[in-house]
Design a protein around this motif. Structure first.
Motif, PDB file in Angstrom:
ATOM      1  N   VAL A  32       0.852  -1.196   0.000  1.00  0.00           N
ATOM      2  CA  VAL A  32       0.000   0.000   0.000  1.00  0.00           C
ATOM      3  C   VAL A  32       0.887   1.245   0.000  1.00  0.00           C
ATOM      4  CG1 VAL A  32      -1.692   1.292   1.370  1.00  0.00           C
ATOM      5  CG2 VAL A  32      -1.921  -1.177   1.130  1.00  0.00           C
ATOM      6  N   LEU A  33       2.028   1.154   0.680  1.00  0.00           N
ATOM      7  CA  LEU A  33       2.945   2.300   0.701  1.00  0.00           C
ATOM      8  C   LEU A  33       3.431   2.598  -0.718  1.00  0.00           C
ATOM      9  CD1 LEU A  33       4.509   4.411   2.349  1.00  0.00           C
ATOM     10  CD2 LEU A  33       6.340   2.750   2.576  1.00  0.00           C
ATOM     11  N   ASP A  34       3.762   1.532  -1.481  1.00  0.00           N
ATOM     12  CA  ASP A  34       4.197   1.731  -2.876  1.00  0.00           C
ATOM     13  C   ASP A  34       3.122   2.481  -3.661  1.00  0.00           C
ATOM     14  OD1 ASP A  34       6.601   0.368  -2.526  1.00  0.00           O
ATOM     15  OD2 ASP A  34       5.695  -1.587  -2.943  1.00  0.00           O
ATOM     16  N   ARG A  50       4.145   9.410   5.813  1.00  0.00           N
ATOM     17  CA  ARG A  50       5.457   9.286   6.472  1.00  0.00           C
ATOM     18  C   ARG A  50       5.969   7.859   6.297  1.00  0.00           C
ATOM     19  NH1 ARG A  50       5.150  11.275  12.210  1.00  0.00           N
ATOM     20  NH2 ARG A  50       3.743   9.524  12.399  1.00  0.00           N
ATOM     21  N   TYR A  51       7.221   7.718   5.919  1.00  0.00           N
ATOM     22  CA  TYR A  51       7.815   6.383   5.802  1.00  0.00           C
ATOM     23  C   TYR A  51       9.328   6.547   5.814  1.00  0.00           C
ATOM     24  CZ  TYR A  51       8.503   7.692   0.907  1.00  0.00           C
ATOM     25  OH  TYR A  51       8.877   8.340  -0.237  1.00  0.00           O
ATOM     26  N   SER A  52      10.002   5.416   6.019  1.00  0.00           N
ATOM     27  CA  SER A  52      11.457   5.480   5.972  1.00  0.00           C
ATOM     28  C   SER A  52      12.036   4.170   5.464  1.00  0.00           C
ATOM     29  CB  SER A  52      12.005   5.822   7.360  1.00  0.00           C
ATOM     30  OG  SER A  52      13.384   5.845   7.339  1.00  0.00           O
ATOM     31  N   CYS A  53      11.947   3.103   6.274  1.00  0.00           N
ATOM     32  CA  CYS A  53      12.681   1.876   5.927  1.00  0.00           C
ATOM     33  C   CYS A  53      12.032   1.058   4.813  1.00  0.00           C
ATOM     34  CB  CYS A  53      12.810   1.003   7.171  1.00  0.00           C
ATOM     35  SG  CYS A  53      11.235   0.313   7.714  1.00  0.00           S
ATOM     36  N   ARG A  54      10.726   1.111   4.698  1.00  0.00           N
ATOM     37  CA  ARG A  54       9.926   0.315   3.753  1.00  0.00           C
ATOM     38  C   ARG A  54      10.027  -1.182   4.002  1.00  0.00           C
ATOM     39  NH1 ARG A  54      10.239   3.001  -2.201  1.00  0.00           N
ATOM     40  NH2 ARG A  54      10.778   5.104  -1.607  1.00  0.00           N
ATOM     41  N   MET A  55      10.432  -1.566   5.181  1.00  0.00           N
ATOM     42  CA  MET A  55      10.548  -3.007   5.473  1.00  0.00           C
ATOM     43  C   MET A  55      10.123  -3.346   6.902  1.00  0.00           C
ATOM     44  SD  MET A  55      14.646  -3.468   5.625  1.00  0.00           S
ATOM     45  CE  MET A  55      15.170  -2.712   4.106  1.00  0.00           C
ATOM     46  N   ALA A  56       9.118  -2.677   7.403  1.00  0.00           N
ATOM     47  CA  ALA A  56       8.518  -2.977   8.701  1.00  0.00           C
ATOM     48  C   ALA A  56       9.515  -2.970   9.854  1.00  0.00           C
ATOM     49  CB  ALA A  56       7.781  -4.314   8.650  1.00  0.00           C
ATOM     50  N   ILE A  57      10.435  -2.014   9.803  1.00  0.00           N
ATOM     51  CA  ILE A  57      11.422  -1.933  10.882  1.00  0.00           C
ATOM     52  C   ILE A  57      11.355  -0.587  11.611  1.00  0.00           C
ATOM     53  CG2 ILE A  57      13.913  -1.774  11.337  1.00  0.00           C
ATOM     54  CD1 ILE A  57      14.262  -4.026   9.308  1.00  0.00           C
ATOM     55  N   CYS A  58      11.182   0.506  10.853  1.00  0.00           N
ATOM     56  CA  CYS A  58      11.251   1.818  11.510  1.00  0.00           C
ATOM     57  C   CYS A  58       9.951   2.193  12.233  1.00  0.00           C
ATOM     58  CB  CYS A  58      11.627   2.897  10.502  1.00  0.00           C
ATOM     59  SG  CYS A  58      10.332   3.281   9.315  1.00  0.00           S
ATOM     60  N   GLY A  59       8.830   1.645  11.777  1.00  0.00           N
ATOM     61  CA  GLY A  59       7.550   1.934  12.433  1.00  0.00           C
ATOM     62  C   GLY A  59       6.977   3.297  12.092  1.00  0.00           C
ATOM     63  N   SER A  60       7.335   3.863  10.931  1.00  0.00           N
ATOM     64  CA  SER A  60       6.840   5.204  10.584  1.00  0.00           C
ATOM     65  C   SER A  60       5.525   5.194   9.823  1.00  0.00           C
ATOM     66  CB  SER A  60       7.833   5.942   9.686  1.00  0.00           C
ATOM     67  OG  SER A  60       9.129   5.684  10.041  1.00  0.00           O
ATOM     68  N   CYS A  61       5.209   4.093   9.131  1.00  0.00           N
ATOM     69  CA  CYS A  61       4.133   4.158   8.138  1.00  0.00           C
ATOM     70  C   CYS A  61       2.821   3.562   8.635  1.00  0.00           C
ATOM     71  CB  CYS A  61       4.579   3.468   6.858  1.00  0.00           C
ATOM     72  SG  CYS A  61       4.798   1.702   7.067  1.00  0.00           S
ATOM     73  N   GLY A  62       2.571   3.610   9.939  1.00  0.00           N
ATOM     74  CA  GLY A  62       1.303   3.099  10.471  1.00  0.00           C
ATOM     75  C   GLY A  62       0.123   3.916   9.963  1.00  0.00           C
ATOM     76  N   ARG A  70      -2.556  -0.864  10.287  1.00  0.00           N
ATOM     77  CA  ARG A  70      -1.475  -1.714   9.789  1.00  0.00           C
ATOM     78  C   ARG A  70      -0.305  -0.840   9.349  1.00  0.00           C
ATOM     79  NH1 ARG A  70      -4.907  -6.050   6.362  1.00  0.00           N
ATOM     80  NH2 ARG A  70      -6.816  -4.893   6.178  1.00  0.00           N
ATOM     81  N   LEU A  71       0.820  -1.513   9.047  1.00  0.00           N
ATOM     82  CA  LEU A  71       1.950  -0.815   8.445  1.00  0.00           C
ATOM     83  C   LEU A  71       1.713  -0.817   6.943  1.00  0.00           C
ATOM     84  CD1 LEU A  71       5.073  -2.306  10.282  1.00  0.00           C
ATOM     85  CD2 LEU A  71       4.047  -0.057  10.640  1.00  0.00           C
ATOM     86  N   ALA A  72       1.792   0.355   6.310  1.00  0.00           N
ATOM     87  CA  ALA A  72       1.523   0.431   4.864  1.00  0.00           C
ATOM     88  C   ALA A  72       2.581  -0.325   4.066  1.00  0.00           C
ATOM     89  CB  ALA A  72       1.467   1.884   4.433  1.00  0.00           C
ATOM     90  N   CYS A  73       3.819  -0.342   4.579  1.00  0.00           N
ATOM     91  CA  CYS A  73       4.892  -0.997   3.822  1.00  0.00           C
ATOM     92  C   CYS A  73       4.817  -2.517   3.919  1.00  0.00           C
ATOM     93  CB  CYS A  73       6.255  -0.499   4.290  1.00  0.00           C
ATOM     94  SG  CYS A  73       6.683  -1.040   5.949  1.00  0.00           S
ATOM     95  N   GLN A  74       4.068  -3.008   4.911  1.00  0.00           N
ATOM     96  CA  GLN A  74       4.006  -4.457   5.135  1.00  0.00           C
ATOM     97  C   GLN A  74       2.719  -5.045   4.530  1.00  0.00           C
ATOM     98  OE1 GLN A  74       3.252  -5.728   9.160  1.00  0.00           O
ATOM     99  NE2 GLN A  74       4.949  -7.165   9.165  1.00  0.00           N
TER     100      GLN A  74
HETATM  101  S1  FES Z   1       8.366   2.421   6.350  1.00  0.00           S
HETATM  102 FE1  FES Z   1       9.395   1.667   8.083  1.00  0.00          FE
HETATM  103  S2  FES Z   1       7.906   0.431   9.026  1.00  0.00           S
HETATM  104 FE2  FES Z   1       6.954   1.002   7.173  1.00  0.00          FE
END
Ligand code: FES
Lengths: 237, 140
Positions: A32-34, A50-62, A70-74
């Motif tokens: 969804v983030l894409d 807001r996003y950063s890591c795109r791999m469910a690690i930074c926790g920015s894209c809730g 959910r996390l948009a990147c996950q």
């Molecule tokens: S962009 Fe980092 S957790 Fe989704």
């Protein structure tokens, strides 16, 4: 090629409205983030995400996607199983702009439970002893240490809807994680905050925090573990 | 602007446990509203017997039937919550990178209490409602 209709709840600082975007995608194996980034790049640069890591690690894209935090990147388009997607900012949070919410109050609550190992400073600086830990000690908090503090559990909590002062699953999970650490001696310092009106007690086991946690942390259960630890200590003579 | 519905978040159903949470809240509020005005009703109507006559009206019977439902659901589910809080119902989260399972979903004891809550409430409400509706006539 598949066409998606993405409905985004927007906020510009004064008014809120739903905006629809039509997006063509070549594969459903994108997140969804894409899709949101694609909208931002090709249709509407004013959309705030807001996003950063795109791999469910930074926790920015809730965010709330099709009614679930959910996390948009996950979250893959394929797992939503629908060509209509609604996206809104995380519930129980102040919205800064569009899908960006203020996580500061969540972090303040985490800070309040002292999320670090508390030891006597003398022990740390004036002794050469290492604070060792056995694998079975690690097991006691390992699962709860996976928290990335994305705030999704806070968005899912019904108690925070009616009582914004409630510490909430994110902070209480941190309180358990550090208190269950065999190297920690901070229980009494944390107890003042967690065994309080807005501490563990307002939680009534809606368990949505655990159901939606993108890291399988189970904060709803760590709150119950804190409650039983408090009750056990109260029962001691 | 704060996102979400405020107190309306109680009514958002996302997971099964949340249904129980919502029913627990509704029945809790109902129990307070049903029980607390009683002493005032007695004062208002002059005697216990007179106040009790209200319960024999069709609306009174309906409210009493919902009271039976509320006390059962709130009681049995409350017991489940207490058993979890006291650490009697135990569990541990199952770690899995694809599909982790939260502790209480992996706990048989918790599921047993959930089934007990549902069955106990349904059966108890059926019996209670029958007694509320026909109890006065069939009581020996
Ligand atoms: S962009 Fe980092 S957790 Fe989704």
């Amino acid at each position: 090629m598949k066409s998606l209709v993405v409905k985004v709840k927007r906020f510009d600082g004064s008014k809120t409205w739903w905006q629809e975007y039509k997006v063509d995608i070549s594969s459903e194996k994108i997140s969804v983030l894409d899709v949101l980034i694609k909208i931002k790049e090709e249709q509407d640069p004013t959309l705030a995400v807001r996003y950063s890591c795109r791999m469910a690690i930074c926790g920015s894209c809730g965010m709330v996607i099709n009614g679930i935090p959910r996390l948009a990147c996950q979250t893959l388009i394929s797992e939503l199983g629908d060509s209509k997607i609604t996206v809104e900012p995380m519930w129980n949070h102040e919205v800064v702009k569009d899908l960006v919410v203020d996580l500061e109050p969540d972090f303040e609550k985490v800070k309040a439970v002292k999320p670090y190992i508390l030891r006597d400073t003398k022990e740390i600086y004036e002794s050469d002893v290492e604070f060792g830990q056995r694998p079975e000690d690690l097991e006691k908090y390992y699962n709860f240490a996976y928290c990335i503090q994305c705030g999704i559990c806070m968005a899912a909590c019904p108690i925070l809807g009616s009582n914004p002062k409630f510490l909430g699953p994110m902070a209480l999970n941190a309180a358990y994680r550090w208190s269950a650490d065999s190297r920690d001696r901070g229980w009494n310092a944390r107890r003042a905050v967690i065994d309080a009106e807005d501490g563990v007690w307002p939680c009534h086991l809606a368990y949505t925090c655990s159901a939606v946690c993108p890291r399988g942390v189970d904060p709803g259960f760590s709150i119950q573990l804190l409650k039983s630890a408090i009750l056990r200590r109260r029962a001691r003579p | 602007m704060r996102a979400g519905r405020g107190i309306g978040e109680w009514f958002r159903v996302i997971n099964l446990e949340r249904v129980l949470f919502l029913l627990h809240r509704i029945t809790g509020v109902y129990l307070v509203l049903y029980i607390f005005p009683r002493p005032y009703l007695i004062l208002l109507y002059g005697s216990w017997e007179e106040a009790l006559k209200l319960d024999m009206t069709p609306i009174g019977k309906l409210l009493a039937a919902f009271f039976v439902f509320s006390i059962l659901l709130h009681g049995i589910n409350g017991l489940r919550i207490m058993l979890v809080e006291l650490g009697v119902i135990k569990g541990w989260p199952v770690r899995d990178p694809i599909k982790p399972t939260p502790a209480l979903r992996a706990s048989k004891a918790n599921w047993l209490m959930v089934v007990l809550t549902v069955l106990g409430t349904i059966i108890g409400t059926a019996i209670g409602t029958y007694l509320v509706l026909y109890g006065a006539e069939t009581w020996p």
